[in-house]
Design a protein around this motif. Sequence first.
Motif, mmCIF file in Angstrom:
data_model
loop_
_atom_site.group_PDB
_atom_site.id
_atom_site.type_symbol
_atom_site.label_atom_id
_atom_site.label_comp_id
_atom_site.label_asym_id
_atom_site.label_seq_id
_atom_site.Cartn_x
_atom_site.Cartn_y
_atom_site.Cartn_z
ATOM 1 N N LEU A 1 -86.042 -60.271 10.061
ATOM 2 C CA LEU A 1 -86.057 -58.337 9.606
ATOM 3 C C LEU A 1 -86.944 -57.526 9.953
ATOM 4 N N GLN A 2 -86.112 -57.067 10.671
ATOM 5 C CA GLN A 2 -87.147 -55.349 10.967
ATOM 6 C C GLN A 2 -86.403 -54.326 10.024
ATOM 7 N N TYR A 3 -87.343 -53.358 10.066
ATOM 8 C CA TYR A 3 -86.789 -52.292 8.821
ATOM 9 C C TYR A 3 -87.451 -50.334 10.603
ATOM 10 N N LEU A 4 -86.669 -49.714 10.334
ATOM 11 C CA LEU A 4 -87.074 -48.866 10.678
ATOM 12 C C LEU A 4 -88.401 -47.688 10.791
ATOM 13 N N GLU B 1 -89.211 -46.247 15.374
ATOM 14 C CA GLU B 1 -89.679 -47.906 15.718
ATOM 15 C C GLU B 1 -89.026 -48.962 15.093
ATOM 16 N N TRP B 2 -89.270 -49.954 15.696
ATOM 17 C CA TRP B 2 -89.119 -51.071 14.287
ATOM 18 C C TRP B 2 -89.350 -52.143 14.558
ATOM 19 N N TYR B 3 -90.433 -52.025 13.059
ATOM 20 C CA TYR B 3 -90.886 -53.116 13.035
ATOM 21 C C TYR B 3 -90.508 -54.045 12.433
ATOM 22 N N HIS B 4 -91.328 -55.897 12.311
ATOM 23 C CA HIS B 4 -90.417 -56.854 11.892
ATOM 24 C C HIS B 4 -91.489 -56.455 10.897
ATOM 25 N N THR B 5 -90.633 -57.472 9.605
ATOM 26 C CA THR B 5 -91.427 -57.300 8.212
ATOM 27 C C THR B 5 -90.918 -58.610 7.485
ATOM 28 N N ARG C 1 -82.641 -54.455 10.487
ATOM 29 C CA ARG C 1 -81.847 -54.584 11.830
ATOM 30 C C ARG C 1 -81.832 -56.213 11.712
ATOM 31 N N VAL C 2 -81.382 -56.990 11.817
ATOM 32 C CA VAL C 2 -81.883 -58.226 12.191
ATOM 33 C C VAL C 2 -81.429 -59.002 13.532
ATOM 34 N N LEU C 3 -82.676 -59.307 14.124
ATOM 35 C CA LEU C 3 -82.694 -60.098 15.256
ATOM 36 C C LEU C 3 -83.271 -61.949 15.221
ATOM 37 N N LEU C 4 -81.513 -61.880 16.091
ATOM 38 C CA LEU C 4 -81.513 -63.745 16.218
ATOM 39 C C LEU C 4 -81.460 -63.867 17.442
ATOM 40 N N GLY C 5 -81.819 -64.633 17.660
ATOM 41 C CA GLY C 5 -81.795 -65.554 18.980
ATOM 42 C C GLY C 5 -83.292 -65.086 19.799
ATOM 43 N N LYS C 6 -84.475 -65.518 19.565
ATOM 44 C CA LYS C 6 -85.708 -64.867 19.389
ATOM 45 C C LYS C 6 -86.435 -65.397 19.540
ATOM 46 N N TYR C 7 -87.100 -65.271 20.457
ATOM 47 C CA TYR C 7 -88.914 -66.340 20.455
ATOM 48 C C TYR C 7 -90.374 -65.429 20.471
ATOM 49 N N ASN C 8 -90.427 -64.121 21.424
ATOM 50 C CA ASN C 8 -91.529 -63.651 21.808
ATOM 51 C C ASN C 8 -90.998 -62.154 21.218
ATOM 52 N N LEU C 9 -91.174 -61.826 19.883
ATOM 53 C CA LEU C 9 -91.020 -60.171 19.675
ATOM 54 C C LEU C 9 -91.292 -59.074 20.208
ATOM 55 N N ALA C 10 -92.213 -59.166 21.262
ATOM 56 C CA ALA C 10 -92.841 -58.342 22.220
ATOM 57 C C ALA C 10 -92.118 -57.878 23.439
ATOM 58 N N ALA C 11 -90.577 -58.547 23.513
ATOM 59 C CA ALA C 11 -90.167 -59.677 25.283
ATOM 60 C C ALA C 11 -88.887 -59.338 24.521
ATOM 61 N N GLU C 12 -88.343 -58.289 25.790
ATOM 62 C CA GLU C 12 -86.729 -58.212 26.159
ATOM 63 C C GLU C 12 -86.498 -60.054 26.544
ATOM 64 N N SER D 1 -76.485 -55.366 12.543
ATOM 65 C CA SER D 1 -76.853 -54.616 11.949
ATOM 66 C C SER D 1 -76.452 -55.294 10.220
ATOM 67 N N PRO D 2 -76.989 -54.840 8.728
ATOM 68 C CA PRO D 2 -75.953 -55.091 7.837
ATOM 69 C C PRO D 2 -75.154 -54.094 7.394
ATOM 70 N N GLU D 3 -73.907 -55.296 6.868
ATOM 71 C CA GLU D 3 -73.014 -53.835 6.541
ATOM 72 C C GLU D 3 -73.784 -54.004 4.689
ATOM 73 N N LYS D 4 -73.873 -55.180 4.018
ATOM 74 C CA LYS D 4 -74.801 -55.431 2.832
ATOM 75 C C LYS D 4 -75.628 -55.826 2.947
ATOM 76 N N ILE D 5 -76.172 -55.757 1.719
ATOM 77 C CA ILE D 5 -77.463 -56.126 1.008
ATOM 78 C C ILE D 5 -77.302 -56.870 0.196
ATOM 79 N N ILE D 6 -76.981 -58.259 -0.533
ATOM 80 C CA ILE D 6 -77.024 -59.212 -2.509
ATOM 81 C C ILE D 6 -79.056 -59.678 -1.671
#
Length: 253
Positions: free
Chosen positions: A34-37, A41-45, A70-81, A89-94
């Motif tokens: 889960l990352q915030y802008l 820049e996007w930062y892992h939180t 934003r939510v990143l999925l399918g990731k291993y190394n956050l610094a790499a493409e 993108s979130p539609e809503k957060i409950i």
Amino acid sequence: LALGCGVPAYPPAVSRVVGGEDARPYSWPWQASLQYLSSGEWYHTCGGTLIATNWVMTAAHCISSSRQYRVLLGKYNLAAEEEGSVAASPEKIIVHEKWNSYSVSNGYDIALIKLTEHVTLSDKIELACLPPEQNILSSNTPCYVTGWGRLQTNGALPDELQQGLLLVVGYATCSRPSWWGSTVKTNMVCAGGDGITSSCNGDSGGPLNCQSTDGSWEVHGIVSFGSSLGCNYYRKPSVFTRVSAFNSWIQEV
């Protein structure tokens, strides 16, 4: 390709390594970042768990109404493409209606993020299984906490996904005065407390993964809090929201 839930295409390297270690790439395919802008820049939180193709489960304390996520999925190394990874993108957060940010120890540290569109499952993006309702893990059950949290108190943030073996501490022990006392509630799970391995800042919201008897992985906990004294403090195990206390809430949302 994905067999229901909880069965990674790349099985995790489950070892008895003391302390955290790099996970096998893509072996926890329901793990989200889960990352915030901030200033472009996007930062892992926080971490999160993919529980349906358009729903991610995380901790309530990870969510701030003023931030864009934003939510990143399918990731291993956050610094790499990485090929096959997805930014959603979130539609809503409950956030759970009983969550109180001034009192983490009340529990209810759970939130669900509905994504704007369904993600396509793959060998790197798979669903987690949820445990049966009110299922309680017995003491010393081995589970793995996973995340991109700090490697030690005030330490560096890793790029590669980490995993750490934690043994479950039963409520009777965890609620002893010399452990967490009344801070821990029955709708929480404790794990760790050996003074060596624990969750740490940045792991919040991520999964506590426990293998069920049929070999599939269930997410029994959401990283909620640890000791203010430091991350891996003796008799202060990591405390997780107990997912099996919220099955019906998750289904109703």
